[in-house]
Design a protein around this motif. Structure first.
Motif, mmCIF file in Angstrom:
data_model
loop_
_atom_site.group_PDB
_atom_site.id
_atom_site.type_symbol
_atom_site.label_atom_id
_atom_site.label_comp_id
_atom_site.label_asym_id
_atom_site.label_seq_id
_atom_site.Cartn_x
_atom_site.Cartn_y
_atom_site.Cartn_z
ATOM 1 N N GLN A 132 34.649 47.823 40.527
ATOM 2 C CA GLN A 132 33.345 47.160 40.524
ATOM 3 C C GLN A 132 33.113 46.316 41.772
ATOM 4 N N GLU A 136 34.278 41.940 28.889
ATOM 5 C CA GLU A 136 32.828 41.750 28.886
ATOM 6 C C GLU A 136 32.284 41.703 30.318
ATOM 7 N N GLU A 137 32.931 40.934 31.180
ATOM 8 C CA GLU A 137 32.479 40.811 32.567
ATOM 9 C C GLU A 137 32.631 42.124 33.333
ATOM 10 N N SER A 176 32.298 45.022 31.850
ATOM 11 C CA SER A 176 31.498 45.992 31.103
ATOM 12 C C SER A 176 32.330 47.173 30.606
#
Length: 77
Positions: free
Chosen positions: A24, A64-65, A67
């Motif tokens: 990412q 969560e961060e 995804s």
């Protein structure tokens, strides 16, 4: 229970987290800021030679961060 019993699993989790973070485009510094934790602590989570257990809460926040579903951080191919 031996202290180092799960060392290899923590190492694998750290490597998996590092993989998704790099995909990412985050640096350890920018990602630790998103998590609101110190860069030092975060780098220990990812360090292959470091035994750094993390809480489920931290694991869920990381997932969560990034995804990704939390279980994907626990799959060891």
């Amino acid at each position: 229970m031996e202290k180092n019993e799960y060392r290899d699993m923590f190492r694998k989790v750290g490597l998996k987290i590092a993989y998704y973070r790099k995909v990412q485009g985050y640096t350890q510094e920018t990602f630790s800021e998103k998590l609101n934790i110190s860069v030092s602590y975060y780098s220990q989570i990812e360090a292959a030679g470091c035994y750094k257990p993390i809480s489920l809460r931290t694991l869920f926040k990381i997932a969560e961060e990034l995804s990704v579903e939390p279980y994907k951080l626990l799959i060891f191919d």
